[in-house]
Every structure is written in C-alpha cells, then in structure tokens.
Design a protein around this motif. Structure first.
Motif, PDB file in Angstrom:
ATOM      1  N   ASP A  26      26.645  18.561  93.750  1.00 20.79           N
ATOM      2  CA  ASP A  26      27.607  19.620  93.459  1.00 20.79           C
ATOM      3  C   ASP A  26      27.518  19.884  91.958  1.00 20.79           C
ATOM      4  O   ASP A  26      27.810  19.004  91.150  1.00 20.79           O
ATOM      5  CB  ASP A  26      29.015  19.183  93.849  1.00 20.79           C
ATOM      6  N   ILE A  27      27.112  21.075  91.576  1.00 15.90           N
ATOM      7  CA  ILE A  27      26.884  21.362  90.158  1.00 15.90           C
ATOM      8  C   ILE A  27      28.112  21.940  89.456  1.00 15.90           C
ATOM      9  O   ILE A  27      28.057  22.203  88.254  1.00 15.90           O
ATOM     10  CB  ILE A  27      25.683  22.301  89.965  1.00 15.90           C
ATOM     11  N   ARG A  28      29.213  22.126  90.177  1.00 16.72           N
ATOM     12  CA  ARG A  28      30.424  22.620  89.516  1.00 16.72           C
ATOM     13  C   ARG A  28      30.854  21.616  88.454  1.00 16.72           C
ATOM     14  O   ARG A  28      30.868  20.420  88.675  1.00 16.72           O
ATOM     15  CB  ARG A  28      31.535  22.841  90.538  1.00 16.72           C
ATOM     16  N   GLY A  29      31.161  22.133  87.270  1.00 13.91           N
ATOM     17  CA  GLY A  29      31.551  21.287  86.151  1.00 13.91           C
ATOM     18  C   GLY A  29      30.389  20.912  85.244  1.00 13.91           C
ATOM     19  O   GLY A  29      30.598  20.434  84.136  1.00 13.91           O
ATOM     20  N   ARG A  30      29.176  21.139  85.684  1.00 11.82           N
ATOM     21  CA  ARG A  30      28.015  20.792  84.849  1.00 11.82           C
ATOM     22  C   ARG A  30      27.846  21.767  83.700  1.00 11.82           C
ATOM     23  O   ARG A  30      28.174  22.942  83.786  1.00 11.82           O
ATOM     24  CB  ARG A  30      26.735  20.792  85.681  1.00 11.82           C
ATOM     25  N   LYS A  31      27.281  21.246  82.618  1.00 12.56           N
ATOM     26  CA  LYS A  31      27.020  22.044  81.424  1.00 12.56           C
ATOM     27  C   LYS A  31      25.919  23.062  81.703  1.00 12.56           C
ATOM     28  O   LYS A  31      24.950  22.770  82.395  1.00 12.56           O
ATOM     29  CB  LYS A  31      26.570  21.133  80.280  1.00 12.56           C
ATOM     30  N   VAL A  32      26.082  24.262  81.127  1.00 13.73           N
ATOM     31  CA  VAL A  32      25.070  25.314  81.233  1.00 13.73           C
ATOM     32  C   VAL A  32      24.501  25.530  79.837  1.00 13.73           C
ATOM     33  O   VAL A  32      25.241  25.718  78.877  1.00 13.73           O
ATOM     34  CB  VAL A  32      25.681  26.637  81.758  1.00 13.73           C
ATOM     35  N   ILE A  33      23.178  25.481  79.730  1.00 12.57           N
ATOM     36  CA  ILE A  33      22.511  25.724  78.450  1.00 12.57           C
ATOM     37  C   ILE A  33      21.537  26.881  78.617  1.00 12.57           C
ATOM     38  O   ILE A  33      21.022  27.122  79.707  1.00 12.57           O
ATOM     39  CB  ILE A  33      21.781  24.468  77.922  1.00 12.57           C
TER      40      ILE A  33
END
Length: 82
Positions: A26-33
């Motif tokens: 689940d990628i919700r909450g992961r940092k986006v670069i």
C-alpha cells in the motif's frame, strides 16, 4: 469523489469496498520525489478504475502546516516508478 471518463469511472479507493491486494504494498503515505530527487509530497489517495479494478491515479499532498497552505495534485499511475 467520483470522476467519469469515457467508458471508465474512477473512484477514490477508500470510498469503495475494495482494498489493496495482500501481495502488493500500500503506497499511501509514501514520499513522492521528482526526477531530480526533490521531495514533492506524499501519496494521499489512490483512484481506481472501477471496471478493471486497477489503480489509475495517485493524489499527491504537498506542503502546508497543520492543513494551511497545502496543495493537492494528481498523477497517472503509469508515470510512477519504484
């Protein structure tokens, strides 16, 4: 929140009965670069194609302090890399 496109309906995952497959993270909450390695925010929500049951759009939350000055944008899932 539901968005309609020709022959496709996108809906926020949390507004459905669906959930992330146990075999996928689940990628919700992961940092986006971005491509330059700059932090642009974090994944706030996932929008799914109801017909195909696949994630199509990420909602990205950026900036702000206690909810003030924050911005939201979207990105197609196909533009993302791990």
């Amino acid at each position: 929140m539901t968005q309609k496109f020709p022959e496709h309906t996108l809906e926020r995952l949390k507004d459905t009965y669906l959930s992330i497959s146990t075999s996928e993270p689940d990628i919700r909450g992961r940092k986006v670069i971005d491509r330059n390695g700059e932090d642009v925010g974090h994944v706030e929500a996932l929008f799914i194609d109801q017909g195909e049951k696949k994630v199509r759009i990420l909602q990205i939350h950026a900036g702000g302090f206690l909810g003030w000055g924050a911005s939201r944008s979207t990105s197609r899932w196909t533009l993302c890399a791990r």
